[in-house]
Design a protein around this motif. Structure first.
Motif, PDB file in Angstrom:
ATOM      1  N   ARG A  50       6.153 -30.989  55.713  1.00 31.41           N
ATOM      2  CA  ARG A  50       7.401 -31.621  56.170  1.00 31.41           C
ATOM      3  C   ARG A  50       7.524 -31.551  57.684  1.00 31.41           C
ATOM      4  N   HIS A  55       8.775 -36.179  57.219  1.00 31.00           N
ATOM      5  CA  HIS A  55       9.309 -36.963  56.109  1.00 31.00           C
ATOM      6  C   HIS A  55       9.540 -36.054  54.899  1.00 31.00           C
ATOM      7  N   ARG A  80      15.388 -40.197  56.379  1.00 29.90           N
ATOM      8  CA  ARG A  80      14.644 -40.403  55.139  1.00 29.90           C
ATOM      9  C   ARG A  80      13.316 -41.071  55.427  1.00 29.90           C
ATOM     10  N   SER A  81      12.350 -40.780  54.591  1.00 27.49           N
ATOM     11  CA  SER A  81      11.028 -41.368  54.729  1.00 27.49           C
ATOM     12  C   SER A  81      11.095 -42.871  54.530  1.00 27.49           C
ATOM     13  N   TRP A  84      12.049 -44.835  51.163  1.00 27.99           N
ATOM     14  CA  TRP A  84      12.874 -43.904  50.381  1.00 27.99           C
ATOM     15  C   TRP A  84      13.793 -44.690  49.476  1.00 27.99           C
TER      16      TRP A  84
END
Length: 102
Positions: A50, A55, A80-81, A84
């Protein structure tokens, strides 16, 4: 059913005849996580990954035709990735394995 409600293993919807899982059922799930020898190792790896990629990362296991999510780490920034999904399965939820790469 009444006994299970009284013991808080299930909850009864007073407005209908529906039942749902109760808070004491959570104890069974957390007991599974507590005995899992891979989870402490996964937590360290998830934290490192992370931090490195910035992400959300997940630790999951196959459960027959499903994926069972056991741990999730989100970026400290709260971003957020890419890609997402707002309805991404939280820890202890299952999704169909056909939705993910093997």
């Amino acid at each position: 059913m009444r006994t299970l409600v009284e013991l808080k293993w299930i909850e009864a919807d007073t407005g209908s005849s529906a039942y749902g899982i109760g808070p004491h059922a959570l104890l069974t799930g957390t007991a599974y996580l507590d005995k899992d020898p891979a989870l402490p190792l996964a937590h360290d790896a998830l934290e490192d990954l992370r931090e490195e990629i910035g992400h959300t990362v997940h630790f999951a296991r196959r459960d027959d035709g499903h994926v069972l999510y056991l741990a999730t780490r989100s970026p400290a920034t709260g971003t957020r990735s890419p890609g997402w999904a707002a309805d991404f399965p939280p820890v202890s939820r299952r999704s169909a394995r056909r939705c993910w790469r093997s």
